[in-house]
Write a protein that holds these residues in place. Sequence first.
Motif, mmCIF file in Angstrom:
data_model
loop_
_atom_site.group_PDB
_atom_site.id
_atom_site.type_symbol
_atom_site.label_atom_id
_atom_site.label_comp_id
_atom_site.label_asym_id
_atom_site.label_seq_id
_atom_site.Cartn_x
_atom_site.Cartn_y
_atom_site.Cartn_z
ATOM 1 N N ILE A 195 4.959 4.509 -13.101
ATOM 2 C CA ILE A 195 3.866 3.573 -13.381
ATOM 3 C C ILE A 195 2.802 3.737 -12.301
ATOM 4 N N THR A 196 1.557 3.677 -12.683
ATOM 5 C CA THR A 196 0.464 3.762 -11.724
ATOM 6 C C THR A 196 0.189 2.386 -11.135
ATOM 7 N N GLU A 197 0.182 2.283 -9.817
ATOM 8 C CA GLU A 197 -0.066 1.002 -9.158
ATOM 9 C C GLU A 197 -1.568 0.781 -8.989
ATOM 10 N N ARG A 198 -2.007 -0.414 -9.347
ATOM 11 C CA ARG A 198 -3.422 -0.769 -9.223
ATOM 12 C C ARG A 198 -3.580 -2.115 -8.516
ATOM 13 N N THR A 199 -2.682 -2.407 -7.585
ATOM 14 C CA THR A 199 -2.734 -3.697 -6.895
ATOM 15 C C THR A 199 -3.824 -3.750 -5.831
ATOM 16 N N GLY A 200 -4.189 -2.615 -5.282
ATOM 17 C CA GLY A 200 -5.175 -2.602 -4.214
ATOM 18 C C GLY A 200 -4.631 -3.052 -2.870
ATOM 19 N N LEU A 201 -3.318 -3.224 -2.770
ATOM 20 C CA LEU A 201 -2.716 -3.658 -1.511
ATOM 21 C C LEU A 201 -2.778 -2.547 -0.464
ATOM 22 N N PRO A 202 -2.832 -2.901 0.800
ATOM 23 C CA PRO A 202 -2.879 -1.857 1.838
ATOM 24 C C PRO A 202 -1.628 -0.992 1.881
ATOM 25 N N TYR A 203 -0.522 -1.496 1.363
ATOM 26 C CA TYR A 203 0.708 -0.713 1.320
ATOM 27 C C TYR A 203 1.042 -0.285 -0.109
ATOM 28 N N ALA A 204 0.028 -0.172 -0.966
ATOM 29 C CA ALA A 204 0.231 0.275 -2.345
ATOM 30 C C ALA A 204 0.767 1.705 -2.371
ATOM 31 N N SER A 205 1.335 2.068 -3.493
ATOM 32 C CA SER A 205 1.929 3.393 -3.647
ATOM 33 C C SER A 205 0.947 4.507 -3.306
ATOM 34 N N ARG A 206 1.427 5.447 -2.537
ATOM 35 C CA ARG A 206 0.652 6.641 -2.210
ATOM 36 C C ARG A 206 1.041 7.825 -3.088
ATOM 37 N N GLN A 207 1.946 7.564 -4.007
ATOM 38 C CA GLN A 207 2.410 8.608 -4.918
ATOM 39 C C GLN A 207 1.782 8.369 -6.292
ATOM 40 N N PRO A 208 0.853 9.218 -6.724
ATOM 41 C CA PRO A 208 0.185 8.996 -8.012
ATOM 42 C C PRO A 208 1.176 8.888 -9.165
ATOM 43 N N GLY A 209 1.016 7.839 -9.957
ATOM 44 C CA GLY A 209 1.847 7.671 -11.141
ATOM 45 C C GLY A 209 3.252 7.170 -10.893
ATOM 46 N N VAL A 210 3.556 6.773 -9.667
ATOM 47 C CA VAL A 210 4.890 6.264 -9.348
ATOM 48 C C VAL A 210 4.740 4.963 -8.576
ATOM 49 N N MET A 211 5.561 3.963 -8.926
ATOM 50 C CA MET A 211 5.428 2.643 -8.300
ATOM 51 C C MET A 211 6.775 1.928 -8.252
#
Length: 354
Positions: A85-101
């Motif tokens: 899943i792509t993360e779109r939370t905008g958090l400073p510790y949001a996923s750095r792996q595209p398409g993975v959450m």
Amino acid sequence: MLTEIKDLTAQLTPRLIEIRRHIHAHPELSGQEYQTAAYVAGVLSSSGLHVEEAVGKTGVVGHWPGKGTDQRVLAIRTDMDALPITERTGLPYASRQPGVMHACGHDIHTTVGLGTAMVLAQLGEKLPGTVRFLFQPAEEIAQGAGWMVQDGAMRAVSHILGLHVFPSIPVRSLGIRYGALTAAADDLEIFIQGESGHGARPHEAKDAIWIAAQVITTLQQAISRTQNPLRPVVLTIGQISGGRAPNVIADQVRLAGTVRSLHPETHENLPTWIETIVQGICHTYGATCEINYRRRVPSVQNDPTLTQLIEQVAVEAWGRDRVQILPEPSLGAEDFSLYLQEAPGSMFRLGVGH
């Protein structure tokens, strides 16, 4: 000891927040948890636990040996994998792996497991028995627990505990469930072989799409008429494919879906029940079929004695108002149930709702 545990937890909280945010920012898919496993192993080793890596492929096992005469082994299981899943939370510790959450909370589960190990390690000789921490891969594809069991992670375990976050329960609260917590989940695939023909002459063909529609409808109707309504069954066909052209009657259709149930007896009988219905429909309309029913995981059935102990300890630690008795199970699935085939155990819900 409870006061000491709370004090140690408070001292470790900043570090645990750091751990959780690191894991959240670096999610890995099922069976690919290499960096997560290395990170977990490092934290466990630095806390003084004996660590085994590559258990259940990418799993990690941490051992804290008891100092007393109690020979029992308590296993604590957490899962580590993330979702595509792509993360779109905008958090400073949001996923750095595209398409993975980490959208299912396994980053929290892993942090809780590590925090528990860190606290118990500091209690030292006050623990009479052995605690084994199972950091499991591939829960999202319901395979990791089986891998761990095959590699001996449950050897000599007397009891096992697990948890799962639950957004509908307020933060700093627990949900306890006696009996069935989650459903058994199986895969269903049905191939229907008819006979093709021109769309203007259906009487000269055996329409696989129309027969598939009868199969889907009849299965849903038959649940309400032939299955015990107090023992729920959910059958969902999520995929259907067949046909080559709008004006050509399809000769082949593939159906794929999931089958969920709560009671072991119902779960045992479902493959025969489905095959009888599907074969009967196909025979009636001159078609043939192939049915592939694959068992994945059984229902999580919590041990009553251990569940009662969890409730008592949770009330003592947090107060009665923060401990809920869950009135209903979930029809979601959990491969924690595979551990329960090796030893009694219980899984509870950790509130994360706001």
